[in-house]
Design a protein around this motif. Structure first.
Motif, mmCIF file in Angstrom:
data_model
loop_
_atom_site.group_PDB
_atom_site.id
_atom_site.type_symbol
_atom_site.label_atom_id
_atom_site.label_comp_id
_atom_site.label_asym_id
_atom_site.label_seq_id
_atom_site.Cartn_x
_atom_site.Cartn_y
_atom_site.Cartn_z
ATOM 1 N N GLU A 95 0.829 -1.205 0.000
ATOM 2 C CA GLU A 95 0.000 0.000 0.000
ATOM 3 C C GLU A 95 0.865 1.257 0.000
ATOM 4 O O GLU A 95 2.049 1.224 0.342
ATOM 5 C CB GLU A 95 -0.903 0.006 1.235
ATOM 6 N N ALA A 109 -5.107 -10.800 1.595
ATOM 7 C CA ALA A 109 -6.082 -9.711 1.474
ATOM 8 C C ALA A 109 -5.795 -8.853 0.244
ATOM 9 O O ALA A 109 -6.717 -8.465 -0.484
ATOM 10 C CB ALA A 109 -6.059 -8.861 2.738
ATOM 11 N N SER A 160 -6.727 -10.790 -2.955
ATOM 12 C CA SER A 160 -8.164 -11.012 -3.122
ATOM 13 C C SER A 160 -8.841 -9.833 -3.802
ATOM 14 O O SER A 160 -9.957 -9.949 -4.308
ATOM 15 C CB SER A 160 -8.822 -11.276 -1.764
ATOM 16 N N ALA A 161 -8.158 -8.675 -3.827
ATOM 17 C CA ALA A 161 -8.719 -7.473 -4.443
ATOM 18 C C ALA A 161 -8.414 -7.388 -5.937
ATOM 19 O O ALA A 161 -8.910 -6.487 -6.617
ATOM 20 C CB ALA A 161 -8.191 -6.230 -3.738
ATOM 21 N N GLU A 194 -13.651 -14.925 -3.388
ATOM 22 C CA GLU A 194 -13.875 -14.494 -2.016
ATOM 23 C C GLU A 194 -12.978 -13.305 -1.699
ATOM 24 O O GLU A 194 -11.758 -13.378 -1.821
ATOM 25 C CB GLU A 194 -13.591 -15.637 -1.037
ATOM 26 N N ARG A 195 -13.583 -12.207 -1.303
ATOM 27 C CA ARG A 195 -12.839 -10.989 -0.996
ATOM 28 C C ARG A 195 -12.537 -10.947 0.501
ATOM 29 O O ARG A 195 -13.420 -11.133 1.337
ATOM 30 C CB ARG A 195 -13.664 -9.769 -1.389
ATOM 31 N N VAL A 196 -11.262 -10.734 0.828
ATOM 32 C CA VAL A 196 -10.841 -10.586 2.220
ATOM 33 C C VAL A 196 -10.805 -9.092 2.540
ATOM 34 O O VAL A 196 -10.004 -8.354 1.977
ATOM 35 C CB VAL A 196 -9.453 -11.212 2.458
ATOM 36 N N VAL A 197 -11.698 -8.656 3.411
ATOM 37 C CA VAL A 197 -11.773 -7.241 3.783
ATOM 38 C C VAL A 197 -11.091 -7.054 5.140
ATOM 39 O O VAL A 197 -11.488 -7.672 6.132
ATOM 40 C CB VAL A 197 -13.231 -6.757 3.854
ATOM 41 N N LEU A 198 -10.079 -6.210 5.173
ATOM 42 C CA LEU A 198 -9.343 -5.969 6.410
ATOM 43 C C LEU A 198 -10.086 -4.964 7.275
ATOM 44 O O LEU A 198 -10.661 -3.995 6.783
ATOM 45 C CB LEU A 198 -7.945 -5.435 6.092
ATOM 46 N N LYS A 199 -10.053 -5.190 8.572
ATOM 47 C CA LYS A 199 -10.700 -4.263 9.499
ATOM 48 C C LYS A 199 -9.744 -3.127 9.840
ATOM 49 O O LYS A 199 -8.522 -3.290 9.866
ATOM 50 C CB LYS A 199 -11.113 -4.995 10.781
ATOM 51 N N ASP A 213 -7.948 0.832 9.818
ATOM 52 C CA ASP A 213 -7.066 1.548 8.898
ATOM 53 C C ASP A 213 -5.615 1.173 9.158
ATOM 54 O O ASP A 213 -5.278 0.599 10.194
ATOM 55 C CB ASP A 213 -7.237 3.060 9.090
ATOM 56 N N ARG A 233 -5.014 -5.504 12.318
ATOM 57 C CA ARG A 233 -5.955 -5.697 11.205
ATOM 58 C C ARG A 233 -6.078 -7.156 10.789
ATOM 59 O O ARG A 233 -6.827 -7.478 9.870
ATOM 60 C CB ARG A 233 -5.492 -4.875 9.996
#
Length: 330
Positions: A59, A263, A266-267, A278-283, A285, A301
């Motif tokens: 990122e 994660a 998966s995007a 299957e999308r892995v959504v991180l909790k 920020d 996260r």
């Protein structure tokens, strides 16, 4: 019958050992004597073999570009070693580093900002060739024009200024500038992220073609996972200044191990498969680099985090011959 010769192992062109780059922030306050630091790159180690392309992803703000500049000594490392052909370049004098620039070059993200707008393309490239004595003076014109043709431009572009070119053409000029001194290693710092998608493909194909022709080695820094997959031989994933996973490209994309890598991958859009991905959504920020979590930096996260992750930083260890990761539970 002669015995078969043993295959020679690939030689590492570059070795990075425990590289650190910290930036001081502000001054110690009245109630605190400790100076705050942003640990942009914190204890990273890897090697790059001759002729390979190592992709670095992560990122924005994870330290990718800072790492590239620290390797090239554009920003002096806070600690660690950078060995190029076995020599620790972090201990060289300014003159020795200047001489080393011929062997290690960089292509920046913004070609317009990195080119001298007051000089013609030919004058800009000829100056580099002349200073480093690449060819005799009487051959400089032909050398530079041939270089422009190698990157997909025309010989007559020698007399034009940077503002007369499109964004893709300006990036080709930046590539020609890097090639002008016949380097061994090129660091591509988000080299195609500012370009249109169709132009990105052209520049990526050009980089691969030039790699074969000039026997180059690349470190390709990008936030675009699809681009990195296309051009890289191995891929490293960074998070908050740390390398969390490093593997062969096929191993990485088919079998990611670190929760952060899973994660990220998966995007990636996949239009070739009918199956629902299957999308892995991180909790939460990304934590502030001024307040890095204890233990594993990803634990705040991570869906697998335990008390051990909060207290103890995981070792960056071998999972198999071509795969490393920093996680307690991979």
């Amino acid at each position: 019958m002669q015995a078969c010769e043993k295959q020679q192992p690939q030689v590492s062109l570059l070795e990075v050992r425990s590289l650190k780059k910290y930036f001081p922030v502000g001054k110690p306050g009245l109630f605190s004597r400790e100076k705050q630091e942003v640990k942009a790159v914190d204890d990273i180690s890897f090697s790059v073999k001759k002729g390979e392309t190592l992709g670095i992803v992560g990122e924005s703000g994870c330290g990718k570009s800072t790492m590239g500049r620290a390797i090239l000594q554009l920003q002096a490392p806070t600690g660690g070693e950078v060995l190029f052909e076995g020599q620790d370049i972090s201990k060289l004098s300014k003159k020795e580093i200047r001489d080393l620039r011929k062997d290690i070059q960089i292509i920046f993200q913004d070609p317009f900002g990195s080119l001298n707008q007051r000089m013609t393309v030919g004058a800009m490239l000829s100056e580099i060739v002349h200073v480093h004595k690449i060819v005799p003076k009487e051959k400089e014109l032909n050398y530079v024009q041939k270089l422009l043709q190698d990157v997909g431009l025309r010989a007559e572009h020698y007399w034009r200024y940077p503002h007369e070119f499109s964004g893709g053409q300006r990036q080709r000029i930046s590539i020609a500038r890097a090639l002008a001194v016949r380097p061994k290693l090129i660091i591509c710092d988000e080299a195609v992220s500012a370009l249109d998608v169709s132009v990105q493909a052209q520049v990526l194909n050009l980089l691969q073609k030039l790699k074969q022709k000039y026997q180059l080695t690349y470190i390709f820094i990008s936030h675009d996972l699809s681009v990195v997959k296309h051009i890289s031989d191995r891929v490293g994933v960074m998070y908050l200044g740390k390398m969390v996973e490093l593997a062969d490209k096929h191993e990485m994309y088919s079998n990611p191990q670190h929760p952060y890598t899973k994660a990220l991958f998966s995007a990636i859009p996949d239009v070739s498969s009918q199956a629902k991905k299957e999308r892995v959504v991180l909790k939460g920020d990304v934590p502030s680099p001024l307040d890095i979590p204890s233990g594993c930096r990803f634990h705040s996260r991570c869906p697998l985090a335990t008390d051990k992750c909060k207290a103890e930083a995981p070792e960056f260890r071998d999972l198999n011959r071509v795969h490393k990761a920093a996680c307690h539970y991979v």
